[in-house]
Every structure is written in structure tokens, then in C-alpha cells.
Design an enzyme around this catalytic site. Sequence first.
Site, PDB file in Angstrom:
ATOM      1  N   CYS A   1     -19.485   4.551 -13.112  1.00 29.98           N
ATOM      2  CA  CYS A   1     -17.484   4.190 -12.166  1.00 29.98           C
ATOM      3  C   CYS A   1     -16.484   5.279 -13.473  1.00 29.98           C
ATOM      4  O   CYS A   1     -16.847   5.064 -14.367  1.00 29.98           O
ATOM      5  CB  CYS A   1     -17.058   2.780 -12.605  1.00 29.98           C
ATOM      6  SG  CYS A   1     -15.163   2.718 -12.684  1.00 29.98           S
TER       7      CYS A   1
ATOM      8  N   ASP B   1     -20.553   5.672  -4.926  1.00 23.84           N
ATOM      9  CA  ASP B   1     -20.453   5.029  -6.273  1.00 23.84           C
ATOM     10  C   ASP B   1     -21.691   5.455  -7.104  1.00 23.84           C
ATOM     11  O   ASP B   1     -20.935   5.993  -8.494  1.00 23.84           O
ATOM     12  CB  ASP B   1     -21.202   3.682  -6.262  1.00 23.84           C
ATOM     13  CG  ASP B   1     -20.441   2.586  -7.170  1.00 23.84           C
ATOM     14  OD1 ASP B   1     -19.572   2.839  -8.615  1.00 23.84           O
ATOM     15  OD2 ASP B   1     -20.605   1.324  -7.303  1.00 23.84           O
TER      16      ASP B   1
ATOM     17  N   ASN C   1     -25.425   1.627 -10.826  1.00 19.74           N
ATOM     18  CA  ASN C   1     -25.815  -0.071 -10.084  1.00 19.74           C
ATOM     19  C   ASN C   1     -26.652   0.213 -10.364  1.00 19.74           C
ATOM     20  O   ASN C   1     -28.094   0.909 -10.728  1.00 19.74           O
ATOM     21  CB  ASN C   1     -25.690   0.403  -8.717  1.00 19.74           C
ATOM     22  CG  ASN C   1     -24.489   1.240  -8.300  1.00 19.74           C
ATOM     23  OD1 ASN C   1     -23.390   2.142  -8.249  1.00 19.74           O
ATOM     24  ND2 ASN C   1     -23.299   0.134  -8.024  1.00 19.74           N
TER      25      ASN C   1
ATOM     26  N   HIS D   1     -22.621  -7.178  -6.598  1.00 19.46           N
ATOM     27  CA  HIS D   1     -22.637  -5.932  -6.538  1.00 19.46           C
ATOM     28  C   HIS D   1     -22.638  -5.423  -8.720  1.00 19.46           C
ATOM     29  O   HIS D   1     -21.652  -5.229  -9.042  1.00 19.46           O
ATOM     30  CB  HIS D   1     -21.422  -4.784  -6.626  1.00 19.46           C
ATOM     31  CG  HIS D   1     -21.373  -3.790  -6.559  1.00 19.46           C
ATOM     32  ND1 HIS D   1     -20.822  -2.892  -5.373  1.00 19.46           N
ATOM     33  CD2 HIS D   1     -20.547  -2.754  -7.770  1.00 19.46           C
ATOM     34  CE1 HIS D   1     -20.753  -0.928  -5.976  1.00 19.46           C
ATOM     35  NE2 HIS D   1     -20.388  -1.774  -7.742  1.00 19.46           N
TER      36      HIS D   1
HETATM   37  P1  HMG Z   1      -1.347   7.328  -7.985  1.00 14.86           P
HETATM   38  O1  HMG Z   1      -1.577   8.694  -8.654  1.00 14.86           O
HETATM   39  O2  HMG Z   1      -0.363   6.282  -8.534  1.00 14.86           O
HETATM   40  O3  HMG Z   1      -0.203   7.930  -6.711  1.00 14.86           O
HETATM   41  O4  HMG Z   1      -3.176   6.922  -7.369  1.00 14.86           O
HETATM   42  P2  HMG Z   1       0.263   8.896  -5.838  1.00 14.86           P
HETATM   43  O5  HMG Z   1       0.565   8.339  -4.736  1.00 14.86           O
HETATM   44  O6  HMG Z   1       1.183   9.572  -6.873  1.00 14.86           O
HETATM   45  O7  HMG Z   1      -0.513   9.946  -5.985  1.00 14.86           O
HETATM   46  C1  HMG Z   1      -1.770  11.221  -6.766  1.00 14.86           C
HETATM   47  C2  HMG Z   1      -2.010  12.374  -5.926  1.00 14.86           C
HETATM   48  O8  HMG Z   1      -2.952  11.208  -5.247  1.00 14.86           O
HETATM   49  C3  HMG Z   1      -0.829  12.636  -5.025  1.00 14.86           C
HETATM   50  O9  HMG Z   1      -1.342  14.914  -5.149  1.00 14.86           O
HETATM   51  C4  HMG Z   1      -1.680  11.868  -3.798  1.00 14.86           C
HETATM   52  O10 HMG Z   1      -0.814  13.169  -2.385  1.00 14.86           O
HETATM   53  C5  HMG Z   1      -2.353  11.666  -3.375  1.00 14.86           C
HETATM   54  P3  HMG Z   1       0.216  15.334  -5.514  1.00 14.86           P
HETATM   55  O11 HMG Z   1       1.516  14.937  -5.119  1.00 14.86           O
HETATM   56  O12 HMG Z   1       0.496  14.787  -6.926  1.00 14.86           O
HETATM   57  O13 HMG Z   1      -0.878  16.831  -5.361  1.00 14.86           O
HETATM   58  N1  HMG Z   1      -3.230  11.061  -3.244  1.00 14.86           N
HETATM   59  C6  HMG Z   1      -4.758  10.777  -2.438  1.00 14.86           C
HETATM   60  N2  HMG Z   1      -5.638  12.404  -1.996  1.00 14.86           N
HETATM   61  C7  HMG Z   1      -6.316  12.046  -1.077  1.00 14.86           C
HETATM   62  N3  HMG Z   1      -6.377  10.671  -1.235  1.00 14.86           N
HETATM   63  C8  HMG Z   1      -6.273   9.588  -0.544  1.00 14.86           C
HETATM   64  C9  HMG Z   1      -4.500   9.877  -2.400  1.00 14.86           C
HETATM   65  N4  HMG Z   1      -4.091   9.296  -2.451  1.00 14.86           N
HETATM   66  C10 HMG Z   1      -2.938   9.311  -3.192  1.00 14.86           C
HETATM   67  N5  HMG Z   1      -6.317   8.517  -0.299  1.00 14.86           N
HETATM   68  C11 HMG Z   1      -5.019   6.411  -6.437  1.00 14.86           C
HETATM   69  C12 HMG Z   1      -2.874   6.328  -7.207  1.00 14.86           C
HETATM   70  C13 HMG Z   1      -5.025   5.121  -5.955  1.00 14.86           C
HETATM   71  C14 HMG Z   1      -4.568   7.128  -5.200  1.00 14.86           C
HETATM   72  C15 HMG Z   1      -5.476   6.881  -7.476  1.00 14.86           C
HETATM   73  O14 HMG Z   1      -5.383   6.080  -8.627  1.00 14.86           O
HETATM   74  C16 HMG Z   1      -7.212   6.556  -6.892  1.00 14.86           C
HETATM   75  O15 HMG Z   1      -7.573   7.162  -6.262  1.00 14.86           O
HETATM   76  N6  HMG Z   1      -7.631   6.393  -6.783  1.00 14.86           N
HETATM   77  C17 HMG Z   1      -9.040   5.780  -7.354  1.00 14.86           C
HETATM   78  C18 HMG Z   1     -10.460   5.891  -8.390  1.00 14.86           C
HETATM   79  C19 HMG Z   1     -11.641   5.611  -8.306  1.00 14.86           C
HETATM   80  O16 HMG Z   1     -11.904   6.194  -6.922  1.00 14.86           O
HETATM   81  N7  HMG Z   1     -11.842   4.737  -8.691  1.00 14.86           N
HETATM   82  C20 HMG Z   1     -13.230   4.549  -8.565  1.00 14.86           C
HETATM   83  C21 HMG Z   1     -14.116   3.918  -7.058  1.00 14.86           C
HETATM   84  S1  HMG Z   1     -14.045   1.820  -7.691  1.00 14.86           S
HETATM   85  C22 HMG Z   1     -15.250   1.412  -8.360  1.00 14.86           C
HETATM   86  O17 HMG Z   1     -15.857   2.471  -8.024  1.00 14.86           O
HETATM   87  C23 HMG Z   1     -15.918  -0.225  -8.165  1.00 14.86           C
HETATM   88  C24 HMG Z   1     -16.396  -0.354  -6.690  1.00 14.86           C
HETATM   89  O18 HMG Z   1     -17.743   0.089  -7.420  1.00 14.86           O
HETATM   90  C25 HMG Z   1     -16.993  -1.957  -7.551  1.00 14.86           C
HETATM   91  C26 HMG Z   1     -16.723  -1.843  -9.260  1.00 14.86           C
HETATM   92  O19 HMG Z   1     -18.406  -1.420  -9.471  1.00 14.86           O
HETATM   93  O20 HMG Z   1     -16.482  -3.453  -9.985  1.00 14.86           O
HETATM   94  C27 HMG Z   1     -15.597  -0.245  -6.280  1.00 14.86           C
HETATM   95 MG    MG Z   2     -19.693  -0.233  -8.753  1.00 13.31          MG
END
Ligand code: HMG
Ligand code: MG
Length: 302
Positions: free
Chosen positions: A240, A16, A249, A207
Site C-alpha cells: 500500500c 492493490d 496481499n 483482505h
Molecule cells: P486531495 O489532494 O485532498 O484532493 O486528494 P483534491 O480534490 O485537492 O485533488 C488533488 C488533485 O487530484 C487535483 O488535481 C484533483 O483534480 C485531482 P490538481 O488540481 O492538483 O491538478 N483529483 C483526481 N484525479 C483523478 N481522479 C480522481 C481525483 N480526485 C481528485 N478521482 C484524493 C484527495 C482522495 C483525491 C487523494 O487523496 C487520492 O486520490 N487518494 C487515493 C490514495 C490511494 O489510492 N491509496 C491506495 C488505495 S487504498 C488501499 O490500498 C487500501 C486497500 O487495499 C485496503 C487495505 O489494504 O487496507 C483498499
Molecule cells: Mg490492500
Amino acid sequence: MPLPKKARIVEVGPRDGLQNEKPPVSAATKIELIGRLADCGLTAIEATAFVSPKWVPQMADAAAVMAGIERRSGVAYPVLVPNQRGLEAALAAGAGEVAVFAAASEAFSRKNINCTVKESLERFKPVLAMAKEARVKVRGYVSCVLGCPYQGAVAPVAVADVAGALLEMGCYEISLGDTIGTGTPEKTRAMIELVARRVPLKKLAGHYHDTFGMAIANIYASLQMGVSVFDASVGGLGGCPYANGASGNVASEDVVWLLQGLGIDCGVDLDRLVDTAAWISGQLGRAPGSKVAQAVLARRTT
Ligand code: HMG
Ligand code: MG
């Protein structure tokens, strides 16, 4: 309710924290950070995220980080997975624990994982099933539990619904994310009270991001309600990427100071943690942001 005698800190700095730091951080530095955190006595260190590198480029080296870390017995190294593809990559990298992440806010869900809350929960079902088959534990996150950067207020009942759905799906613990750090103790209390109707308090974690400086107060309110697991980030790293302006955090060293002051055991060596906060902050070209790290460091030089 009496305060718990023990608390567990889930260190989320390498994920994070570093997912939202601008200066490039090499996989080698991340690996060293994770080793140093284990040396501090932390038993849960969220190591990285198997997410799309297009969405979060800082986590593009997830496989390299997992390949490089020394796995200590008694330490868990969970990783974030947004979908089946992420889980497959995490399993291939030898992850023993993963975390799925949903939101209590529709607007945030779309910005963060590009789908509705309902769609995300559907997407997680096969992830949970596959993880169960692989005997890998799954933690569930709910973001925006005390406010959303896009839609503002979030109803506690929406948090309870998502938390309950994640528990029913098989998550062993639900981490409640105050993503933008706007929560205050009474709001935190009211939210936990409602969520606890769906998820036992023993399965909840706090969190809290420290954007408005309220994280420690919210942790204290949570402890008073019986929550004893808290996510924190060494040196208060990060934020984030899909919550503009969200600061890091709560700093792990601030949480350890609070817990020690309350006589609650968390098994973490504060001095080593401050050293680690100073080291990683130095790697990022700055001093540690947390008050406790600054105070401990200042005390050493006087
Ligand atoms: P999308 O664009 O809707 O989905 O993303 P997609 O299936 O079309 O995938 C887009 C591209 O990513 C494609 O590549 C996929 O192959 C690839 P391209 O064909 O364009 O070359 N792809 C991946 N690559 C690696 N690993 C994967 C993966 N999946 C697809 N797993 C998706 C949807 C969910 C993938 C995207 O939106 C994403 O990765 N989001 C993550 C965002 C993120 O990490 N945010 C921060 C974490 S959450 C947070 O911080 C909150 C937390 O701390 C709690 C809080 O504080 O509240 C947890
Ligand atoms: Mg967080």
C-alpha cells in the site's frame, strides 16, 4: 461453525498489487494480466483505481486499462473510487462495479485520502447515490482493521462503526483490510466477532496483507467464523503506498492451496494461476514471492 463449502476470491493484484510496485508496468501488461487471471477462473478481478495520479501514479492509466480489457460474462471488474470525480471517470470507462475505501484509523485516513474518517463517509454518500442511479454495485473497504502504521492499535469497535456505516450507505459487501499485516488469528476472530454485530458475516470479506506471514492463518480463522470471501493478489504482488513497509496481499495461489486442502471450492485453476504468478513476476524482473508458486514450479522441474 462448519467451514463453508464454497469461497470466493476477489483478485486484487492488478490494483492493490501493482499500485505499489516500483518497476513501471504498461497498460498493455496490466490488460494481459487481467485476461490471464480471468482464464484462471477468477470471477472478480479488481482492475484499477480512479484515484488522483498525484497520489498514486501507478494507477494513472486507469481509463486505458478499462478500455483495453476484454469483459467476460460472469466476471466482475471492480475499480476503486475515492470520490465523485473518480466515480464519474469509472462510469465513463464502463465500470460495472466500484469500491469506496475508508479507514478505521484517523491517521491513516488523513495520509491515504486526505480527510477524516467522518469526512470520508460524508464524501461517499453522493458516490453511493450516483452509483445506485447508474445501477453500479459498490463494495466498501475498511483499512487498518488490525493495526495502523501511524497510530498503532485500532479498536475493533472503530472497525465495526465504519463497516456498519458503509453497509447502511448501500455497500453490498465490506472488505476488512489488515493493511499492514500485523493481525493474528485470535485478534482477527475478536475483530470479526464485533463487526458481525453490525454487518452480517455473509457480507464480510477478509483482505489480509501478508507482511508478517499471518494472512493464511487469519483466513483460516475467518473461515471458521463463516467468512467466505477473501481478497488476494496473484504472486503476492504489492503493498500500500500509504503504509510504509506493508508487503503484498496474501498470494492468491496460497489461498487456493489452502481452500483446496480444506475441500472448499473456489473455481480457480491452481496451475494456471501459478503460471500467471510466474509471468507477472517475470514482467517485474523477479520470481514469484509466494511459497505455493515456488513449490509448484519447483515440482514441475523435478
Ligand atoms: P486531495 O489532494 O485532498 O484532493 O486528494 P483534491 O480534490 O485537492 O485533488 C488533488 C488533485 O487530484 C487535483 O488535481 C484533483 O483534480 C485531482 P490538481 O488540481 O492538483 O491538478 N483529483 C483526481 N484525479 C483523478 N481522479 C480522481 C481525483 N480526485 C481528485 N478521482 C484524493 C484527495 C482522495 C483525491 C487523494 O487523496 C487520492 O486520490 N487518494 C487515493 C490514495 C490511494 O489510492 N491509496 C491506495 C488505495 S487504498 C488501499 O490500498 C487500501 C486497500 O487495499 C485496503 C487495505 O489494504 O487496507 C483498499
Ligand atoms: Mg490492500
